[in-house]
Motif scaffolding. Structure first.
Motif, PDB file in Angstrom:
ATOM      1  N   GLU A 285     -32.625   4.004 -42.638  1.00 57.52           N
ATOM      2  CA  GLU A 285     -32.067   5.335 -42.392  1.00 57.52           C
ATOM      3  C   GLU A 285     -31.027   5.691 -43.457  1.00 57.52           C
ATOM      4  O   GLU A 285     -30.352   4.820 -44.005  1.00 57.52           O
ATOM      5  CB  GLU A 285     -31.385   5.389 -41.018  1.00 57.52           C
ATOM      6  CG  GLU A 285     -32.288   5.082 -39.843  1.00 57.52           C
ATOM      7  CD  GLU A 285     -33.281   6.189 -39.552  1.00 57.52           C
ATOM      8  OE1 GLU A 285     -33.121   7.283 -40.124  1.00 57.52           O
ATOM      9  OE2 GLU A 285     -34.198   5.964 -38.739  1.00 57.52           O
TER      10      GLU A 285
ATOM     11  N   TYR B 233     -27.692   8.297 -43.884  1.00 56.40           N
ATOM     12  CA  TYR B 233     -26.735   9.105 -43.137  1.00 56.40           C
ATOM     13  C   TYR B 233     -25.873   9.907 -44.106  1.00 56.40           C
ATOM     14  O   TYR B 233     -25.482   9.415 -45.169  1.00 56.40           O
ATOM     15  CB  TYR B 233     -25.816   8.213 -42.287  1.00 56.40           C
ATOM     16  CG  TYR B 233     -26.511   7.494 -41.156  1.00 56.40           C
ATOM     17  CD1 TYR B 233     -26.426   7.980 -39.852  1.00 56.40           C
ATOM     18  CD2 TYR B 233     -27.261   6.349 -41.389  1.00 56.40           C
ATOM     19  CE1 TYR B 233     -27.072   7.324 -38.808  1.00 56.40           C
ATOM     20  CE2 TYR B 233     -27.911   5.692 -40.356  1.00 56.40           C
ATOM     21  CZ  TYR B 233     -27.809   6.185 -39.070  1.00 56.40           C
ATOM     22  OH  TYR B 233     -28.440   5.533 -38.037  1.00 56.40           O
TER      23      TYR B 233
ATOM     24  N   ARG C 180     -27.687  11.296 -39.253  1.00 57.15           N
ATOM     25  CA  ARG C 180     -28.928  10.957 -39.927  1.00 57.15           C
ATOM     26  C   ARG C 180     -29.496  12.174 -40.650  1.00 57.15           C
ATOM     27  O   ARG C 180     -29.326  13.308 -40.222  1.00 57.15           O
ATOM     28  CB  ARG C 180     -29.955  10.432 -38.919  1.00 57.15           C
ATOM     29  CG  ARG C 180     -29.694   9.028 -38.481  1.00 57.15           C
ATOM     30  CD  ARG C 180     -30.617   8.529 -37.405  1.00 57.15           C
ATOM     31  NE  ARG C 180     -31.908   9.210 -37.298  1.00 57.15           N
ATOM     32  CZ  ARG C 180     -32.935   8.727 -36.617  1.00 57.15           C
ATOM     33  NH1 ARG C 180     -32.829   7.551 -36.009  1.00 57.15           N
ATOM     34  NH2 ARG C 180     -34.064   9.395 -36.524  1.00 57.15           N
TER      35      ARG C 180
END
Length: 216
Positions: free
Chosen positions: A57, A59, A64
């Motif tokens: 992921e 951010y 996110r």
């Protein structure tokens, strides 16, 4: 401000980026180095939200990437590719584009100031882009990118077509906006450049972050 957590990217069973984790603070400048084909451009394209990680992921400001509309995110996380991409007929066509995207008024005075800063003061906004040299076109793309100051600026070999004098000129402009809070990740194959000004220098090899050095 920006955080990558075990980010990976695979295409056609080939692992291009492998489990990279990285945090970038506001106003931090990071030189991204490593051999050709090691995944540096892919990494910046993922951070620029032009391609999506297949693993992990990313951010931005604690949220996110998929919590943002892509168009809104790309106004804050700005990517300048290695290829020189101009459009339209004139310099103004290019420098006005960021304001058109934002439905804002084109600030011609700012455009003229930026043209002077990148060493193109001899040109008018109405001049054609088609007779400009490769280095001049690259400087127009940089001026276009800086019409609005992003939170994160991603540069892929941004001075590759420039001589030493103009490279240093562009570096000064970029690091002036770093002082104002913009975070910069800059891919460079110029070893001397990678040791100037930057807070950190990271090395990507075979898609992995193999080395990370503070300026000190």
């Amino acid at each position: 401000m920006l955080e990558l957590k075990n980010v990976g990217y695979c295409i056609d069973d080939k692992r291009v980026i492998d489990a990279i984790s990285l945090s970038v603070a506001r106003g931090e400048a990071i030189a991204v180095t490593g051999p050709s084909g090691s995944g540096k451009s892919t990494l910046l394209r993922m951070i620029g939200d032009l391609i999506s990680p297949t693993e992990g992921e990313i951010y931005f400001k604690g949220k996110r990437y998929d919590a943002y509309k892509p168009e809104a995110l790309r106004l804050q996380v700005s990517y300048l590719s290695q290829s020189i991409e101009l459009f339209g007929e004139t310099i103004a066509d290019n420098l006005a584009f960021p304001s058109i995207v934002r439905k804002d008024t084109f600030n011609q005075e700012q455009a003229k100031t930026l043209m002077a800063k990148v060493g193109l003061h001899q040109y008018h906004l109405s001049d054609s882009i088609h007779r400009m040299s490769g280095g001049e076109k690259q400087r127009v793309t940089i001026a276009r990118q800086l019409m609005y100051r992003p939170d994160v600026l991603l540069l892929d070999e941004a001075t590759s077509a420039l001589d030493d004098e103009n490279s240093v000129r562009i570096e000064k402009i970029i690091f002036d906006i770093v002082k104002k809070g913009t975070a910069v990740l800059w891919i460079t194959h110029n070893d001397a450049q990678s040791h100037r000004y930057f807070d950190r220098r990271i090395v990507i090899k075979n898609g992995r972050l193999v080395e990370e050095c503070d300026k000190s």
